[in-house]
Structures are given as structure tokens and as C-alpha cells.
Design a protein around this motif. Structure first.
Motif, short mmCIF file in Angstrom:
data_model
loop_
_atom_site.label_atom_id
_atom_site.label_comp_id
_atom_site.label_asym_id
_atom_site.label_seq_id
_atom_site.Cartn_x
_atom_site.Cartn_y
_atom_site.Cartn_z
N PHE A 238 0.78 -1.28 -0.09
CA PHE A 238 -0.12 0.12 -0.04
C PHE A 238 0.84 1.36 -0.11
CE2 PHE A 238 -4.65 -1.33 1.34
CZ PHE A 238 -4.42 -2.58 0.50
N THR A 272 -10.23 3.97 -4.02
CA THR A 272 -9.21 4.86 -3.42
C THR A 272 -9.87 6.47 -2.98
OG1 THR A 272 -8.36 6.11 -5.41
CG2 THR A 272 -7.41 4.02 -4.35
N GLY A 374 -2.43 5.25 2.85
CA GLY A 374 -3.24 4.87 1.78
C GLY A 374 -4.23 6.10 1.36
N MET A 378 -8.47 2.20 1.18
CA MET A 378 -7.33 1.54 0.99
C MET A 378 -6.30 1.71 1.91
SD MET A 378 -5.54 0.97 -2.82
CE MET A 378 -4.16 -0.40 -2.92
N ALA A 380 -3.49 1.24 5.26
CA ALA A 380 -2.71 0.46 5.76
C ALA A 380 -1.83 0.95 7.13
CB ALA A 380 -1.53 -0.33 4.90
N GLU A 382 2.12 0.46 8.77
CA GLU A 382 3.44 -0.23 8.45
C GLU A 382 4.09 -0.54 9.79
OE1 GLU A 382 6.05 0.63 5.15
OE2 GLU A 382 7.62 -0.87 6.03
N THR A 412 -2.45 -9.02 5.36
CA THR A 412 -1.24 -8.43 5.52
C THR A 412 -0.48 -8.42 3.86
OG1 THR A 412 -0.22 -10.60 5.60
CG2 THR A 412 -0.77 -9.64 7.69
N CYS A 413 0.41 -7.47 3.90
CA CYS A 413 1.08 -7.30 2.69
C CYS A 413 2.34 -6.89 2.90
CB CYS A 413 0.23 -6.76 1.70
SG CYS A 413 0.02 -4.84 2.13
N VAL A 419 3.03 -5.19 6.70
CA VAL A 419 1.90 -4.24 6.49
C VAL A 419 0.60 -4.74 6.68
CG1 VAL A 419 0.97 -2.70 4.90
CG2 VAL A 419 3.44 -2.87 4.91
N ARG A 421 -3.21 -4.52 6.20
CA ARG A 421 -3.89 -3.58 5.08
C ARG A 421 -5.56 -3.78 5.33
NH1 ARG A 421 -3.36 -6.67 -0.75
NH2 ARG A 421 -2.79 -8.58 0.25
N LEU A 423 -9.10 -3.19 3.65
CA LEU A 423 -9.94 -2.97 2.19
C LEU A 423 -11.36 -3.21 2.58
CD1 LEU A 423 -7.41 -5.08 0.00
CD2 LEU A 423 -8.00 -2.50 -0.44
#
Ligand code: PLZ
Length: 451
Positions: A238, A272, A374, A378, A380, A382, A412-413, A419, A421, A423
Motif C-alpha cells: 500500500f 481509493t 493509503g 485502501m 494500511a 506499516e 497483510t502485505c 504491513v 492492510r 480494504l
């Protein structure tokens, strides 16, 4: 309890835990899965879903979970959104498939017309429809190569573009996407991204200069067909590039005859807080790739762009058996209508504001939240070791696991796996969003201070 704002399946909009997560029926399915499904296809949270709508996922044990994932940014209009259900039900009774390349039908053309109208820029456009994000990205590259007569493609650090052979080459991260799956497609080059949290806050123009320098020195504009970039990176973390980064790259592409391709597979369709993430900076891509949120959960993807580029490929050069399937097209038209009728672009902004304010307040008291970022729905965080920028993937896993156990589906990402996230579907009612944020605050307050 209030119902979800958009109707849909009549699921009470409340979180409810009646067993441990996962419960016994879900565990039974997990056992069958282990014996029947290739283990390379992994599962994040093994709950067996039997219904979903509004902001809720219902499992086979009767638990109701709050959905902060939207099936990875797909059910933006909500699961089984009423207009989608109605349109698909009508279409499935009429005809299910002819193959557009054999005998065409109106839905495909109507989706193309709508994409040409809605995507950034008022120039003349054409669209072509496919089944998945990766397939559409591949086709954008085919189109750019055909139109320019050049072969090279530039992508960025932390990028994610898919799991097919060409898109694996374009995706940055080894584990889990690439390890052992090579050799990868050639003529794919990687440039540095603007990543404000990790690049010392370089401004967008400076970050673009550095990327362009790499491109000019290592590839050369004369052999470069396209730059492919996610305007906000999804799987990569993100990452919102510094202001000016995307416009500078787009301008360089224009000056050098390079096709600027925006991969809006994850960011598209109101997610977004604009219809497309490129709209935040007025960037007009030559080609835009869409998927995920386009059809409310039915598989559909598209490449839309300048008519002269899109028409460059020879007749018969683009296509596929299922691309623009009638059911998926019916769903997409219903999604476009829902976004408009329910003011979902504004809804994404409101959700974004609520999430950002709350998470920023959390960050004030918790130094492990390195950054909240974000746009729109969208968003996130970190996670880092307190007082540093060292990624804390363990903490991220723990927070996600604690959230899951409490009936909150989070994803997570990030390249460093650090991160968390969010959505949410845009059909998420306010009270569930508030509850989700309360739960997260509770988790951060109680999870080991030293991870
Ligand atoms: N481009 C920007 O986000 C898909 C991947 C999930 P497909 N992201 C979710 C996983 O682990 O497989 C994605 C994306 C961007 C392309 C894609 C690929 O889209 O529909 O999954 O092929």
C-alpha cells in the motif's frame, strides 16, 4: 441490529462469535482441503464461508466476521450486491456463453463503452476484456509492444502484477510468488520506486529523476515499449508514491514514445476515493488495466486506452475463450450503476477518513506503528520495531492472528511482510467499521510490547 445499507442477502450486520475461529465445521473443510487441494494454494484464515453481505462474512459454524479484506479488493460494492445479483440472475437465464470472438453480444460492448467513458482522459479509447488481472496486464504489454515495435518493459521495486509467467517476471517479490518457478520472461527491468517511509522522504520529482536515470542508463528509451506501474502499490505494501512521482514518469513516457500503463487492478473503481487512483494527481495513462472491483466478484478484467494503441494489434491478435463472459459483463454494468447510484466514491473517502483518523490516533500512543497510509478505503499500517524503521513481520502476523480470532478478517502485505492492510467493502456500515477499529485498538493495547 441494523441491516446493511445496500440490502442484499439478509444478514444481520453484527459481529457474532459462537465457536472458536475456525470452528468445527470449518476445521472439517480444512481437512478435506488438505486431501483434495494442491497445497501450493494456501489459505489465510480457514473459515468456511456460507454467506456474505454488507460488512459481514458468515461461516458454516454460525460465526459472523467483519470483512476488512473484500476478497482482496474485489467486493467493493459489497458481496452479492443487489444490482449485481439481479443482473447476473437475469443473464444466466438468457445465455451463459457464446464466446465474444465467435458471436458477439451487447454486454461486452456496453462494458467497453462504459470503461472508455469512465477511465481517465477524454481522448478516443478502446477496451478489450479478459478474465484476470494478470491476463490483462499481459495483454497491456502485448498491445504496447505491438504499437511501439519495442520489446522492453519497466516495472518497479515492490511491484505486484500477477502469477503468470510474464507477470511473475514483473512482480518483485520472490516468496511466495516466484521461488522455484523460473525461468522468467526476458526484457523486464526494474526501477526504484518512490516509497516515502523508506527512502528518506525524497520528493516525487527527485524519486522520478532517479527512476528515469536507471531506465535511461540500463534500458534506453529507444527499446522501451512500456512502463507499468501501480499508482498505489497493493501487495507491495500500500505504498503511495510522493506527489509528483507519477506525473513525472507519465511526462517522460510521453516525451519518449513509451506507453505509460497504470495497473489499477487493486486501486480501481472507487476503492481509493476517486474512481481510479490516477485521478488523485490528474495522471492520464495511455493504457489502464482493471480487474477485481470491476464486476463484484465475477471474474473480469480489462485493458482500456488510447484508440491508436489499442487498435495497433492485428485482428485476431487479442482475445480468449472467456474474456468478457456475458455473466461477468452483466455484473460489471451493475457495478458501474451501483457506484454511481450509491455515491460509493464519496463513501470510500468517508471510510478512509474514519480509518485514518483512528489509526493515526493509535500511532500516537504506539511507536510500533511506523506509518499510517493509503487513500480512501485502501488504508494500511506499516509495523516496525519501536523507534526504528526495522520491519516487524512477527508483530504483523500476531496482530492479524489476534484480529482473526476475534472475528475480524484483515490481510497483510508488503515486501517485508510487515504491513497490515484494510480494504473494507464500501457497503460496510459505520457501526461495524467503528467496532473493527475498536478491536484493532484493543489488540495493539494488549499485544506484547516487545515482540
Ligand atoms: N495487479 C496490482 O493487485 C492481484 C493477488 C493475490 P489477478 N492482487 C492479488 C494473490 O496472492 O494471488 C493483482 C494486483 C495488481 C495484478 C494483479 C493480478 O490479478 O486477478 O490475481 O490475476
Amino acid at each position: 441490529m441494523s441491516q446493511q445499507p445496500t440490502g442484499g442477502p439478509s444478514i444481520t450486520q453484527e459481529r457474532r462469535l459462537v465457536t472458536a475461529i475456525p470452528g468445527p465445521r470449518s476445521l472439517e473443510l480444512a481437512e478435506r482441503k488438505a486431501k483434495a487441494v494442491a497445497s501450493g494454494v494456501a489459505v489465510g484464515l480457514p473459515v468456511q464461508i456460507v454467506a456474505a453481505g454488507g460488512g459481514i462474512l458468515v461461516d458454516a459454524d454460525g460465526n459472523q466476521l467483519i470483512d476488512l479484506g473484500s476478497g482482496i479488493a474485489v467486493t467493493t460494492v459489497g458481496n452479492s450486491a443487489p444490482r449485481v445479483v439481479e443482473a447476473v440472475t437475469r443473464q444466466v437465464a438468457e445465455f451463459t456463453h457464446t464466446c465474444f470472438m465467435v458471436t458477439p453480444y451487447e454486454g461486452y460492448v456496453a462494458v467497453a463503452e462504459k470503461l472508455n467513458e469512465l477511465t481517465p482522459g477524454s481522448h478516443e479509447k478502446r477496451s478489450a476484456l479478459f478474465n484476470s488481472g494478470a491476463e490483462a496486464v499481459e495483454n497491456a504489454v502485448k498491445i504496447a509492444r505491438s504499437a511501439t515495435g519495442r520489446q522492453s518493459v519497466v516495472v518497479f521495486d515492490h511491484a505486484y502484477h500477477g502469477r503468470t509467467n510474464l507477470t511473475m517476471a514483473m512482480t518483485a517479490k520472490n516468496m511466495p510468488y516466484k521461488k522455484g518457478f523460473g525461468p522468467f520472461a526476458s526484457e523486464v527491468y526494474r526501477a526504484p520506486l518512490s516509497y516515502p517511509f523508506r527512502d528518506g522522504g525524497r520528493d516525487g520529482a527527485e524519486a522520478a529523476r532517479q527512476a528515469i536515470d536507471v531506465i535511461e542508463k540500463q534500458v534506453g528509451a529507444e527499446s522501451l515499449a512500456a512502463i507499468v506501474i501501480e499508482p498505489i502499490q497493493g501487495e507491495g505494501g500500500f505504498i503511495v508514491p510522493a506527489d509528483g512521482f507519477l506525473p513525472a514518469l507519465a511526462a517522460w513516457c510521453r516525451d519518449n514514445g513509451v506507453v505509460f500503463v497504470a495497473d489499477e487492478v487493486q486501486t480501481g473503481f472507487a476503492r481509493t476515493g476517486e474512481l481510479f487512483a490516477c485521478d488523485h494527481e490528474g495522471v492520464v495513462p495511455d493504457l489502464i488495466v482493471t480487474a477485481k472491483g470491476i464486476a463484484g466478484g465475477l471474474p473480469l478484467a480489462a485493458v482500456t486506452g488510447r484508440a491508436e494503441l489499442m487498435d495497433a494489434a492485428h485482428a485476431g491478435g487479442l482475445g480468449g475463450t472467456y474474456g468478457g463472459n456475458p455473466l461477468a459483463c452483466a455484473a460489471a454494468l451493475a457495478v458501474f450503476e451501483t457506484i454511481e447510484a450509491e455515491g460509493l466514491v464519496d463513501r470510500a473517502r468517508t471510510i478512509g477518513k474514519t480509518m485514518t483518523e483512528r489509526l493515526a490516533a493509535l500511532q500516537e500512543s504506539d511507536p510500533r506503528i511506523g506509518e499510517v497510509r493509503g487513500r480512501g478505503a485502501m488504508i494500511a499500517v506499516e509495523l516496525v520495531r519501536a523507534g526504528t524503521t526495522d520491519p516487524d513481520a512477527d508483530l504483523t502476523k500476531k496482530v492479524a492472528a489476534a484480529a482473526n480470532a476475534q472475528g475480524l478478517v484483515v490481510l497483510t502485505c508488503g515486501t517485508y511482510g510487515n504491513v497490515l492492510r484494510f480494504l473494507p467493502p464500501l457497503s460496510m456500515p459505520d457501526h461495524l467499521l467503528a467496532e473493527a477499529l475498536d478491536l484493532l485498538a484493543g489488540i495493539f493495547a494488549t499485544i506484547d510490547q516487545v515482540s
